[in-house]
Design a protein around this motif. Structure first.
Motif, PDB file in Angstrom:
ATOM      1  N   HIS A  57       0.769  -1.459  -0.346  1.00  0.00           N
ATOM      2  CA  HIS A  57       0.226   0.165   0.115  1.00  0.00           C
ATOM      3  C   HIS A  57       0.688   1.064   0.321  1.00  0.00           C
ATOM      4  O   HIS A  57       1.996   0.830   0.227  1.00  0.00           O
ATOM      5  N   HIS A  59       2.811   3.586   1.745  1.00  0.00           N
ATOM      6  CA  HIS A  59       3.393   3.791   3.568  1.00  0.00           C
ATOM      7  C   HIS A  59       3.060   5.484   3.587  1.00  0.00           C
ATOM      8  O   HIS A  59       4.045   6.247   2.638  1.00  0.00           O
ATOM      9  N   HIS A 113      -6.847  -0.060   5.882  1.00  0.00           N
ATOM     10  CA  HIS A 113      -5.210   0.674   6.880  1.00  0.00           C
ATOM     11  C   HIS A 113      -5.673   1.777   6.041  1.00  0.00           C
ATOM     12  O   HIS A 113      -5.428   2.844   6.427  1.00  0.00           O
ATOM     13  N   ASP A 130      -0.552  -3.440   6.402  1.00  0.00           N
ATOM     14  CA  ASP A 130      -1.049  -3.674   7.524  1.00  0.00           C
ATOM     15  C   ASP A 130      -2.288  -3.531   8.010  1.00  0.00           C
ATOM     16  O   ASP A 130      -2.928  -2.619   8.070  1.00  0.00           O
TER      17      ASP A 130
HETATM   18 FE   LIG Z   1       0.961   1.056   6.277  1.00  0.00          FE
END
Ligand SMILES: [Fe+2]
Length: 345
Positions: A57, A59, A113, A130
């Motif tokens: 993803h 970050h 997330h 995450d």
């Molecule tokens: Fe993250």
């Protein structure tokens, strides 16, 4: 099988290096920019060829190593199709496979997330980014996070995997390295809820400070695209609109650099040859398929891929190898489709 779990202690990030054999192709998941030299050293020591760099993803707590690894190794950068990052070489969706030689991971879309969070499953293990952490879950209070979506991703996708599946997250702050689905079901405190509403309440009460790096990392991670402009300035780019006029012309050879699965899913430009990007080095050197085609026919070699990244790198490699007619379709099939270019399946 080669499997390495690498750690960045500053951001608490786990990075995973996978390959099926010594001397073979490798992929890396969630690389951190400060550790790029370390990864490259290890890749060299293990005699691997890095072909894909993947982020689970976008970050917020560290700058991704995707762009730096691509610039150093000409590997393909990969993210999910929901990511708002400017350009990656390849985008994947739920149900697709992330493959290298001897390794295939199933792609699971696991938002919550962030809205661009993906997990990757390989046989008896799953890389959860995450979404699912060890005895925790990724926060859902920024980057279009959504506790309700996360509950669905965890309870209806990840926890449906066999209990013995090993869980490898993108982060841990307490030194835990691996868990299992069964263990997280039983002992993850955030998962001991009776309903989605209860989960949403738990997540609402966390009140976490923003990550220290957020204001730097998010904008940097949004811009990882290869500098296609530099290729254009050398006169090696064709816009999608110009490319459409070249289809079917006898002096032009269109060359598709994507993988077979991308061609099947998204279609291809009529009449194009298939020369997958991983075979590029062999194809552009004297004796190689593309080199000899260009030499024998004098045709203009017009490369394309999904978003123009692989093709931009291919133009550079082809020009370096002496194929002076090499150029590419800027923006790839994505730009092509937006310009209403013809596509066949
Ligand atoms: Fe993250």
């Amino acid at each position: 099988m080669i499997f390495r779990q690498l750690f960045d202690s500053v951001s608490g990030t786990y990075t995973y290096l996978l390959a099926s054999r010594r001397g073979g192709e490798a992929l890396i998941i969630d690389p951190v920019i400060e550790k790029v030299e370390r990864y490259l050293q290890l890749i060299k020591e293990l005699d691997l060829k890095l072909v894909k760099a993947v982020d689970t993803h976008l970050h917020a707590d560290h700058i991704t190593g995707l762009g730096a690894l691509r610039d150093r190794t000409q590997c393909i950068t990969v993210m999910g199709e929901m990511s708002k990052v400017d350009v990656v070489s390849m985008r994947l969706a739920e149900g697709d496979k992330l493959t290298i030689e001897g390794v295939a991971l199933d792609v699971l879309y696991t938002p919550g997330h962030t809205d661009d969070s993906y997990s990757f499953r390989m046989k008896d293990c799953v890389f959860t980014g995450d979404t699912l952490l060890i005895r925790g879950t990724g926060r859902t209070d920024f980057q279009n996070g959504d506790a309700r979506a996360q509950y669905d991703s965890i309870f209806n996708k990840l926890l449906k995997l066999p209990d013995e599946t090993l869980v490898y997250p993108a982060h841990d702050y307490k030194g835990e390295m691996v868990s299992t689905i069964g263990e997280e079901k039983a002992f993850n405190p955030r998962l001991q809820v009776k309903s989605v509403d209860e989960y949403v309440e738990v997540m609402k009460k966390l009140n976490l400070p923003n990550p220290k790096m957020m204001d730097v990392a998010v904008p940097a991670n949004m811009r990882v695209g290869y500098a296609q402009e530099a290729i254009a300035q050398r006169g090696w780019s064709v816009s999608a609109a110009e490319g459409i006029r070249l289809v079917g012309q006898p002096n032009v050879a269109l060359v598709d650099l994507r993988e077979k699965s991308e061609r099947e899913k998204h279609g291809m430009i009529p009449g194009s040859l298939h020369a997958p990007y991983p075979d590029l080095a062999a194809n552009v050197r004297p004796g190689g398929m593309l080199y000899e085609l260009a030499a024998a026919t004098g045709k203009r070699m017009l490369f394309y891929c999904a978003f123009g990244e692989r093709s931009a790198m291919a133009v550079q490699a082809a020009q370096d190898a002496g194929i002076t007619s090499a150029c590419h379709i800027q923006g790839g099939l994505d730009a092509w489709a937006k310009a209403s270019g013809p596509v066949v399946r």
